[in-house]
Design an enzyme around this catalytic site. Structure first.
Site, PDB file in Angstrom:
ATOM      1  N   HIS A   1       0.835  -1.198   0.000  1.00 43.80           N
ATOM      2  CA  HIS A   1       0.000   0.000   0.000  1.00 43.80           C
ATOM      3  C   HIS A   1       0.869   1.246   0.000  1.00 43.80           C
ATOM      4  O   HIS A   1       1.294   1.707   1.060  1.00 43.80           O
ATOM      5  CB  HIS A   1      -0.907  -0.011   1.225  1.00 43.80           C
ATOM      6  CG  HIS A   1      -1.762  -1.232   1.323  1.00 43.80           C
ATOM      7  ND1 HIS A   1      -1.273  -2.444   1.742  1.00 43.80           N
ATOM      8  CD2 HIS A   1      -3.075  -1.422   1.037  1.00 43.80           C
ATOM      9  CE1 HIS A   1      -2.251  -3.335   1.711  1.00 43.80           C
ATOM     10  NE2 HIS A   1      -3.350  -2.755   1.286  1.00 43.80           N
TER      11      HIS A   1
ATOM     12  N   HIS B   1      -4.267   3.045  -3.277  1.00 43.08           N
ATOM     13  CA  HIS B   1      -4.395   2.403  -1.962  1.00 43.08           C
ATOM     14  C   HIS B   1      -3.574   1.128  -1.833  1.00 43.08           C
ATOM     15  O   HIS B   1      -2.713   1.047  -0.973  1.00 43.08           O
ATOM     16  CB  HIS B   1      -5.874   2.109  -1.657  1.00 43.08           C
ATOM     17  CG  HIS B   1      -6.067   1.149  -0.526  1.00 43.08           C
ATOM     18  ND1 HIS B   1      -6.102   1.540   0.788  1.00 43.08           N
ATOM     19  CD2 HIS B   1      -6.196  -0.203  -0.519  1.00 43.08           C
ATOM     20  CE1 HIS B   1      -6.253   0.474   1.560  1.00 43.08           C
ATOM     21  NE2 HIS B   1      -6.313  -0.595   0.793  1.00 43.08           N
TER      22      HIS B   1
ATOM     23  N   GLU C   1     -17.912  -5.372  24.178  1.00 47.51           N
ATOM     24  CA  GLU C   1     -16.993  -6.517  24.221  1.00 47.51           C
ATOM     25  C   GLU C   1     -15.845  -6.379  23.229  1.00 47.51           C
ATOM     26  O   GLU C   1     -14.709  -6.786  23.501  1.00 47.51           O
ATOM     27  CB  GLU C   1     -17.734  -7.835  23.924  1.00 47.51           C
ATOM     28  CG  GLU C   1     -18.694  -8.287  24.999  1.00 47.51           C
ATOM     29  CD  GLU C   1     -20.041  -7.585  24.919  1.00 47.51           C
ATOM     30  OE1 GLU C   1     -20.255  -6.770  23.990  1.00 47.51           O
ATOM     31  OE2 GLU C   1     -20.886  -7.848  25.800  1.00 47.51           O
TER      32      GLU C   1
ATOM     33  N   HIS D   1     -28.227 -17.434  24.489  1.00 48.14           N
ATOM     34  CA  HIS D   1     -27.262 -17.274  25.571  1.00 48.14           C
ATOM     35  C   HIS D   1     -26.464 -18.550  25.843  1.00 48.14           C
ATOM     36  O   HIS D   1     -25.624 -18.569  26.734  1.00 48.14           O
ATOM     37  CB  HIS D   1     -27.977 -16.850  26.862  1.00 48.14           C
ATOM     38  CG  HIS D   1     -28.341 -15.393  26.881  1.00 48.14           C
ATOM     39  ND1 HIS D   1     -29.064 -14.804  25.887  1.00 48.14           N
ATOM     40  CD2 HIS D   1     -28.059 -14.413  27.781  1.00 48.14           C
ATOM     41  CE1 HIS D   1     -29.233 -13.516  26.166  1.00 48.14           C
ATOM     42  NE2 HIS D   1     -28.620 -13.255  27.303  1.00 48.14           N
TER      43      HIS D   1
END
Ligand SMILES: Cc1ncc(C[n+]2csc(CCOP(=O)(O)OP(=O)(O)O)c2C)c(N)n1
Ligand SMILES: [Mg+2]
Length: 684
Positions: A29, A277, A429, A490
């Site tokens: 890049h 890029h 999280e 869960h």
């Protein structure tokens, strides 16, 4: 030789090295190193407190390349600044971390310049980003570590810790959700030692950002409680200087510097396009670009005379002076505060204090027992008092994961009270994982907790902890369908096996309170491995260790817990966690019926795989082919231990919402079913 001033000469050296390396590798890049060279140069040469001769000096400023694809930017800087290599024992070696030869071998096997370095392989790289957004989120962990260490170690006249953390991010980093979680927390915590630099080039891989992104980034960050400033031209060194000064002077919030830039700056046909890029510019384009820079068109990997010396006179001299002053101060600190100095030293070398495991609880046999999470709470609270730099928390689940440090003085880490040891990551999280990585890279010992099911939300940083070989600790509770009524959303099924699939990550699913204690003992001694402690929500009987083997076997990953007379079993019962007691019950029942079984507790596959062939054979004798495994999770992988003819009792579907007892019956987790499977294995 070009007749440019030293600033321009240095900036263009960074640019051309990056272009040449990408061209030679035919991969990489170039555009962002070309655009961001002056930004990184201004920061490194004029502001960063970093001594190239000691890149692990604890109070150095950190530079995180969150736009990690622009890694050639960093390699060029490391080379030109003369950053020295450090070995795995944290000893500084004489040689360069990145040689010109490494740069010429960018992205080739064994070069110190891989595509994305993250942390570990290349000295001087604090961390970078493969998965976008991780770097900036990790930088928040580093800034938090700086604040915590300052509160913990600084004394009047002894500012041992006071570093700044800078992170360079692109559009991709700021689009990713993780950066938004992390920025939100950084603003809340008022981390004024943190500065993000946003490369606002409005280009990503597919094209201009307006394909998918029309946020008002400045307003968003002001909303997070950040100080936001703007540099309208990435080539304006004076303006950049002012922005960095502002960041350093800001004392009540983190700073975002939005830098407007031109990807592929100077490239006649590729500047400001996504073509700059992620692919080489091409030989002809490179020549034209070099001409634009006032550079010799045909020179390759040119480092003009005076450039390295210029870095040495700037950043090098500043860093050496600051480090020298710090070292002298540390000597005085050692004399006045020997305990703190010892702690600081041990932390930096990932050593534990003397007596770190004293008071580690031992749990008496108890048929009713206690939950893995409750046993862990007792153990963690004991060891955390011995190891002052264990800090951590939860993504809003501490009352359930039981990871709160409850002893006197533990306190909460909040804006303005940075000495607290209990962290509140909020319901974030993903950012929690990256922050844990940043804390660990700063050498505190972090833990984070949540429900095992939500480990999915933080998988990328868990994987990066393993790649970077850093000893982050995860406490994942509610580890199976044993969660009960909360139901399938869960109830983890595939999470444990998927964590086992991460190379280098150690998982431990202990069977009872004493295995929990031993698991902590094992984990705390890791210096280069992340670990996941997988715990139950529900109570587990505490096994009678006078009758069954000692829980110290946990260290070997798997051990014979209960055996047939004479150590000659006909069938093996293999289990982890909550299913071990089930197998013990089945074992007793089988014994009464005259069937000779052995129960092997297997809390950690990874640790077991590291044992000698003899030990493995002693635990799982090849000759015994009748085998049953029991685990309240996906059966995937158990064939490794039960073989093609063995039987794996586990989950093949999602769970269900019901009381635990009903679930155990429905999914076959009862002693009768294990007994039946064992007999079936024996053809009875
Ligand atoms: C999580 C993640 N998703 C996708 C990618 C692949 N990727 C690498 S760079 C990039 C574009 C990044 O754009 P930007 O951050 O603006 O960088 P620039 O091209 O401006 O340097 C993408 C999508 C990645 N590395 N990480
Ligand atoms: Mg971009």
């Amino acid at each position: 030789m070009p007749t440019l001033d030293l600033d321009t000469l240095s900036v263009n050296t960074i640019r051309t090295l990056s272009m040449d390396a990408v061209q030679q590798a035919n991969s990489g890049h170039p555009g962002t190193p070309m655009a961001m060279a002056p930004v990184a140069y201004a920061l490194w040469q004029r502001h960063l407190r970093f001594d190239p001769n000691d890149p692990i000096w604890p109070n150095r400023d950190r530079f995180v390349l969150s736009a990690g694809h622009a890694s050639m930017l960093l390699y060029s800087l490391l080379h030109l600044a003369g950053v020295k290599a450090v070995n795995p024992k944290y000893e500084t070696l004489g040689q360069l971390s990145v040689t010109l030869d490494d740069i010429k071998r960018f992205r080739q096997l064994d070069s110190r310049c891989p595509g994305h370095p993250e942390y570990r392989w290349t000295s001087g790289v604090e961390t970078t980003t493969g998965p976008l957004g991780q770097g900036v989120a990790t930088s928040v962990g580093m800034a938090i570590a700086g604040k915590w260490m300052a509160a913990h170690f600084n004394r009047p006249g002894f500012e041992m810790v006071g570093f700044h953390v800078y992170a360079l991010a692109g559009d991709g980093c700021l689009m990713e959700g993780i950066s938004q979680e992390a920025a939100s927390l950084a603003g809340h915590l008022k981390l004024d030692n943190l500065c993000w630099i946003y490369d606002n080039n409005r280009i990503t891989i597919e094209g201009p950002t307006d394909l998918a992104f029309s946020d008002d980034v400045a307003t968003r960050f002001i909303g997070y409680g950040w100080n936001v400033t703007r540099v309208g031209d990435a080539n304006d060194l004076a303006m950049l200087d002012r922005a960095f000064e502002t960041a350093k002077k800001t004392t009540d919030r983190p700073t975002l510097i939005i830098v407007d830039s031109h990807i592929g700056y100077g490239s006649p046909t590729k500047q400001d396009t996504h073509a700059a890029h992620g692919e080489p510019l091409g030989e002809q384009e490179i020549k034209l670009t070099k001409r634009f820079y006032g550079w010799p068109e045909d020179a390759k990997f040119l480092v003009p005379a005076g450039v390295c010396e210029h870095f040495t006179a700037g950043m090098g001299a500043r860093g050496a002076k600051l480090r020298g002053e710090w070292m002298a101060l540390f000597e005085a600190y050692k004399a006045k505060y020997p305990e703190e100095a010892d702690a600081l030293f041990r932390m930096q070398h990932r050593q534990l204090p003397e007596g770190w495991d004293k008071g580690l609880p031992a749990f008496p046999p108890d048929a009713k027992g206690l939950a893995g999470r409750d046993a862990s709470a007792k153990v963690l609270n004991a060891v955390a008092q011995n190891i002052p730099w264990i800090i951590g928390g939860s993504a809003d689940l501490a009352p359930s994961t039981k990871t709160r440090l409850t002893f006197e003085g533990a306190g909460d880490f909040e804006a303005g009270s940075y000495g607290g040891r209990n962290f509140h990551f909020g319901i974030r999280e993903h950012a929690m994982g990256a922050i844990l990585n940043g804390l660990s890279l700063s050498k505190v010992r972090p833990y984070g907790s949540g429900f095992l099911i939500f480990s999915d939300y933080g998988r990328a940083p868990i994987r990066l902890a393993a790649i970077m070989e850093i000893p982050v600790i995860y406490v994942f509770t509610h580890d199976s369908i044993g969660v009960g009524e909360d139901g399938p959303t869960h109830q983890p099924v595939e999470q444990l096996v998927s964590l086992r699939a991460v190379p280098g990550l150690i998982t431990l699913r202990p069977a009872d309170a004493n295995e929990v204690a031993e698991a902590w003992r094992v984990i705390l001694q890791f210096r280069h491995q992340p670990a996941c402690l997988i715990l139950t929500r529900q109570a587990l009987p505490t096994l009678d260790r006078a009758r069954y083997a000692s829980a110290a076997g946990v260290a070997k990953g798997a051990y014979v817990l209960a055996d047939a007379p004479g150590g000659k079993p006909d069938v093996l019962l293999l289990a982890t966690g909550s299913e071990v007691a089930l197998c013990v019950a089945a074992h007793e029942q089988l014994a009464q019926e005259g069937v000779k079984s052995r129960v092997v507790s297997m809390p950690s596959w990874e640790l077991f795989e590291r044992q000698s062939p003899d030990y493995k054979e002693a635990v799982l004798p090849t000759s015994v082919r009748a085998r049953v495994s029991v685990e309240q999770g996906s059966t995937l992988g158990w064939e490794r231990y039960v073989g093609a003819t063995g039987r794996a009792i586990g989950m093949r579907t999602f769970g269900a919402s019901a009381p635990l007892k009903d679930l155990q019956k429905k999914f076959g987790f009862d002693p009768g079913n294990v007994v039946a499977a064992a007999k079936e294995q024996l053809g009875k």
